[in-house]
Write a protein that holds these residues in place. Structure first.
Motif, PDB file in Angstrom:
ATOM      1  N   LEU A  72      10.563  57.560   6.179  1.00  0.00           N
ATOM      2  CA  LEU A  72      10.803  58.780   6.953  1.00  0.00           C
ATOM      3  C   LEU A  72      12.275  59.175   6.991  1.00  0.00           C
ATOM      4  O   LEU A  72      12.594  60.314   7.357  1.00  0.00           O
ATOM      5  N   LYS A  73      13.161  58.271   6.619  1.00  0.00           N
ATOM      6  CA  LYS A  73      14.583  58.607   6.604  1.00  0.00           C
ATOM      7  C   LYS A  73      14.932  59.640   5.538  1.00  0.00           C
ATOM      8  O   LYS A  73      16.044  60.161   5.532  1.00  0.00           O
ATOM      9  N   GLN A  74      13.993  59.943   4.677  1.00  0.00           N
ATOM     10  CA  GLN A  74      14.237  60.967   3.661  1.00  0.00           C
ATOM     11  C   GLN A  74      14.228  62.375   4.253  1.00  0.00           C
ATOM     12  O   GLN A  74      14.688  63.314   3.617  1.00  0.00           O
ATOM     13  N   ILE A  75      13.700  62.515   5.468  1.00  0.00           N
ATOM     14  CA  ILE A  75      13.591  63.838   6.099  1.00  0.00           C
ATOM     15  C   ILE A  75      14.842  64.087   6.929  1.00  0.00           C
ATOM     16  O   ILE A  75      15.155  63.314   7.834  1.00  0.00           O
ATOM     17  N   GLN A  76      15.548  65.148   6.632  1.00  0.00           N
ATOM     18  CA  GLN A  76      16.796  65.477   7.306  1.00  0.00           C
ATOM     19  C   GLN A  76      16.588  66.614   8.288  1.00  0.00           C
ATOM     20  O   GLN A  76      15.875  67.588   8.002  1.00  0.00           O
ATOM     21  N   ASP A  77      17.222  66.517   9.460  1.00  0.00           N
ATOM     22  CA  ASP A  77      17.262  67.637  10.402  1.00  0.00           C
ATOM     23  C   ASP A  77      18.375  68.581   9.953  1.00  0.00           C
ATOM     24  O   ASP A  77      19.540  68.179   9.890  1.00  0.00           O
ATOM     25  N   ASP A  83      19.065  62.181   9.547  1.00  0.00           N
ATOM     26  CA  ASP A  83      17.640  62.036   9.294  1.00  0.00           C
ATOM     27  C   ASP A  83      16.888  61.885  10.607  1.00  0.00           C
ATOM     28  O   ASP A  83      17.476  61.576  11.657  1.00  0.00           O
ATOM     29  N   ILE A  84      15.583  62.106  10.580  1.00  0.00           N
ATOM     30  CA  ILE A  84      14.802  62.133  11.817  1.00  0.00           C
ATOM     31  C   ILE A  84      14.652  60.754  12.438  1.00  0.00           C
ATOM     32  O   ILE A  84      14.367  60.646  13.639  1.00  0.00           O
ATOM     33  N   VAL A  85      14.859  59.697  11.668  1.00  0.00           N
ATOM     34  CA  VAL A  85      14.816  58.347  12.244  1.00  0.00           C
ATOM     35  C   VAL A  85      16.090  58.076  13.024  1.00  0.00           C
ATOM     36  O   VAL A  85      16.053  57.599  14.167  1.00  0.00           O
ATOM     37  N   THR A  86      17.239  58.379  12.425  1.00  0.00           N
ATOM     38  CA  THR A  86      18.520  58.200  13.125  1.00  0.00           C
ATOM     39  C   THR A  86      18.585  59.077  14.363  1.00  0.00           C
ATOM     40  O   THR A  86      19.154  58.682  15.390  1.00  0.00           O
ATOM     41  N   ALA A  87      17.991  60.280  14.303  1.00  0.00           N
ATOM     42  CA  ALA A  87      17.990  61.186  15.453  1.00  0.00           C
ATOM     43  C   ALA A  87      17.064  60.711  16.560  1.00  0.00           C
ATOM     44  O   ALA A  87      17.086  61.261  17.666  1.00  0.00           O
ATOM     45  N   THR A 109      13.834  67.695  19.779  1.00  0.00           N
ATOM     46  CA  THR A 109      14.769  68.012  20.862  1.00  0.00           C
ATOM     47  C   THR A 109      14.272  69.135  21.746  1.00  0.00           C
ATOM     48  O   THR A 109      14.670  69.239  22.898  1.00  0.00           O
ATOM     49  N   THR A 110      13.398  69.998  21.222  1.00  0.00           N
ATOM     50  CA  THR A 110      12.888  71.135  21.984  1.00  0.00           C
ATOM     51  C   THR A 110      11.515  71.512  21.454  1.00  0.00           C
ATOM     52  O   THR A 110      11.246  71.388  20.255  1.00  0.00           O
ATOM     53  N   PRO A 111      10.619  71.981  22.305  1.00  0.00           N
ATOM     54  CA  PRO A 111       9.301  72.421  21.826  1.00  0.00           C
ATOM     55  C   PRO A 111       9.379  73.680  20.981  1.00  0.00           C
ATOM     56  O   PRO A 111       8.427  74.031  20.297  1.00  0.00           O
ATOM     57  N   ALA A 112      10.521  74.383  21.024  1.00  0.00           N
ATOM     58  CA  ALA A 112      10.685  75.615  20.244  1.00  0.00           C
ATOM     59  C   ALA A 112      11.334  75.355  18.889  1.00  0.00           C
ATOM     60  O   ALA A 112      11.796  76.294  18.242  1.00  0.00           O
ATOM     61  N   CYS A 113      11.370  74.105  18.450  1.00  0.00           N
ATOM     62  CA  CYS A 113      12.010  73.778  17.166  1.00  0.00           C
ATOM     63  C   CYS A 113      11.393  74.598  16.045  1.00  0.00           C
ATOM     64  O   CYS A 113      10.180  74.527  15.801  1.00  0.00           O
ATOM     65  N   PRO A 114      12.191  75.394  15.325  1.00  0.00           N
ATOM     66  CA  PRO A 114      11.618  76.286  14.305  1.00  0.00           C
ATOM     67  C   PRO A 114      11.109  75.578  13.063  1.00  0.00           C
ATOM     68  O   PRO A 114      10.397  76.186  12.271  1.00  0.00           O
TER      69      PRO A 114
END
Length: 566
Positions: A72-77, A83-87, A109-114
């Motif tokens: 999953l660390k391949q996915i970047q915010d 990455d979404i794991v570090t976040a 971080t928010t339910p409105a994440c686009p």
């Protein structure tokens, strides 16, 4: 009892000096806080891969959690640049070996994440690449909002407070605030609007609430609501002119802020009064503002006031995250199509009137009519580094819906203006996340070295941080893009490189908001540089291979001599 009458009765009791509060109000109703919209909480998706019956049994790794997280660390915010794991987004990993099913929560971080749907799809796709996983169930959730640092109890559970300001009346600030709030609500966030203009409240006219029932929460009132968005304005309490001096207005505003119990909100939108006077300053001091959105028009007069507004928010350390250029161009209403058709039919040279009408109408729709000028969006971006800029067209329906108490994005969701408001809402979500969750070390720090006569660019917020590049002061001064150095409309360079002395030096350097640096030069000029421009300027300079300045100088001399013609 009618809403305005009931609230005025309550206001005559509550909006008094605290020493006179000797009553014990009875709880008539109770505000039910909403943490996340039910539709968002229930977003759980299960993806199944068909198992090959002929395949052999696949061994499950002992440390399967580490394998999953590594995948999953391949996915970047894209906003936080991690990455979404570090976040910390990946939570509650569970694996069912009997069904080869992996379940997890994606806590954003928010339910409105686009980009929440894209995150969900990416997680499923990557995890199904693992041979021992046949089913993936990803549940989207959102992090609980932290307690606000404000001293006001009614705002203690508000996640982010975003001010919508203009520093000039009549530019569409309240229209922008209302449609921004309802656009955020459509993204899945819990939102409230607080109209803080005591002299000219707009919210009671622009948004008609679902009901006029007054609800009390202890000694406070619950906000009114429209389609799930919570509303409060001084106009709901006092529908007559507020004839008061500055000191009295400040005292009244402080009590007004404390009179409402907002409950849990993801975003509270403040419709700020115009200007930089008592009320805006009191709001910035009393509330822990997260960010500000600036509203302007294409005119030069509005542009000058926008600069003052940005400087005011910078003074109180509130980052300006977006600029909305309202009434950027005129958009013809559909009713004008009949006028075009009549004009075409009256022409004696037209043989196919219907086809010509369609072509003329399409050309008119695709040709913006900037009746107030070209605007200053690019100038603001170059001066302050505010990357989020939006142009809202001038439409008669926007004014009509606002005058009749209906938010435009609810009545005309497919219009071009509604699409701009939705883009603005997505940008606010992204920029607020950057402000709240970005690590300070991702910022840029500037330091002037007098001995070497260079400006060091460092990654971080202090002189001890790592140096990433150095630039000569003259190079930075020549890159100034202000109106005195570059002609605004044509882009013609006014400041020529030969006009800048190599001995020029920075007298004062300070960070401006979250996006730029201000530098006072020894030639009397003040420049504003977005961090993005400084990084780009540094990337154009070849990096040294050694830190020893004497060795670097000697190497450059040798290279020059070798390249000299024989």
């Amino acid at each position: 009892m009618h809403c305005s009458t009931a609230i005025r009765i309550f206001a005559t009791i509550v909006l008094l000096p605290r020493a006179t509060l000797s009553f014990a109000p009875q709880t008539i109703g109770r505000l039910t806080p909403t943490t996340l919209s039910p539709s968002f909480i229930s977003i759980t998706q299960t993806t199944t891969r068909l198992r090959d019956a002929s395949s052999n049994t696949v061994e499950i790794p002992t440390e399967w959690q580490g394998v999953v997280l590594s995948k999953l660390k391949q996915i970047q915010d894209p906003d936080l640049n991690v990455d979404i794991v570090t976040a910390g987004f990946c939570q509650n990993l569970q694996y069912d070996p009997a069904n080869a099913k992996l379940s997890m929560d994606l806590e954003l971080t928010t339910p409105a994440c686009p980009v929440k749907d894209q995150f969900q799809r990416d997680c499923e796709q990557l995890l199904l690449e693992l041979p021992w996983i046949q089913q993936v169930e990803v549940t989207l959730t959102a992090q609980a909002q932290g307690t606000s640092s404000t001293s006001l109890a009614g705002l203690a559970q508000v996640g982010a407070i975003v001010a919508v300001s203009s520093c000039k009346g009549g530019v569409g600030k309240s229209t922008t605030a209302v449609n921004l709030a309802f656009s955020l609500q459509q993204l899945g966030a819990t939102v409230g609007i607080l109209d803080t203009d005591l002299y000219g409240p707009s919210l009671p006219t622009m948004v008609t609430p679902d009901d006029d029932i007054v609800r009390f929460v202890g000694r406070q009132i619950a906000p009114l609501q429209r389609n799930g968005v919570r509303l409060l304005s001084f106009g709901h309490i006092h529908d007559q002119a507020a004839v008061m001096r500055g000191a009295m207005v400040t005292q009244l505003l402080e009590q007004f802020l404390d009179v409402c119990q907002w409950g849990k909100l993801d975003y509270l939108i403040l419709d700020m009064p115009p200007g930089t006077g008592d009320i805006p300053l009191t709001l910035t001091q009393k509330l822990n503002l997260t960010a500000a959105v600036i509203v302007t028009t294409p005119t030069e007069l509005s542009f000058q006031d926008v600069k003052k507004g940005i400087e005011m928010f910078d003074t109180v350390q509130v980052p300006c995250i977006a600029v909305v250029e309202n009434m950027a161009h005129y958009e013809l209403p559909e009713s004008m199509k009949e006028t075009v058709a009549k004009a075409v039919k009256q022409s004696s040279h037209v043989t196919n009137a219907e086809q010509v009408t369609q072509e003329v109408w399409k050309a008119l729709q695709n040709t913006p009519l900037p009746i107030f000028g070209a605007g200053h969006r690019s100038t603001l971006q170059q001066m302050y580094g505010i990357e989020q800029h939006f142009k809202v067209p001038l439409m008669d329906q926007v004014a009509y819906e606002g005058d009749h108490g209906t938010p435009f994005v609810l009545q005309q969701p497919d219009s071009s203006a509604a699409r701009v408001y939705r883009s603005l809402a997505q940008a606010v979500v992204q920029e607020v996340a950057k402000v709240k969750y970005t690590h300070p070390n991702q910022r840029l720090f500037l330091e002037y070295n007098r001995d070497e006569h260079v400006v060091a660019l460092k990654q971080g917020t202090s002189p001890q941080d790592e140096e990433i590049s150095t630039l000569s002061p003259a190079t930075i001064r020549r890159a100034c893009r202000c109106a005195a150095c570059v002609e605004e409309l044509t882009g013609r360079q006014i400041l020529l490189p030969s006009m800048v002395s190599e001995n020029i030096a920075p007298l004062r350097m300070q960070s401006v908001g979250n996006y730029a640096w201000s530098i006072d030069w020894s030639d009397g000029h003040r420049s504003l540089y977005p961090e993005k421009s400084l990084r780009a300027l540094a990337s154009q300079k070849p990096k040294s291979t050694t830190k020893d300045s004497s060795s670097t100088t000697l190497a450059s001399v040798v290279r020059e001599r070798v390249q000299e013609p024989v």
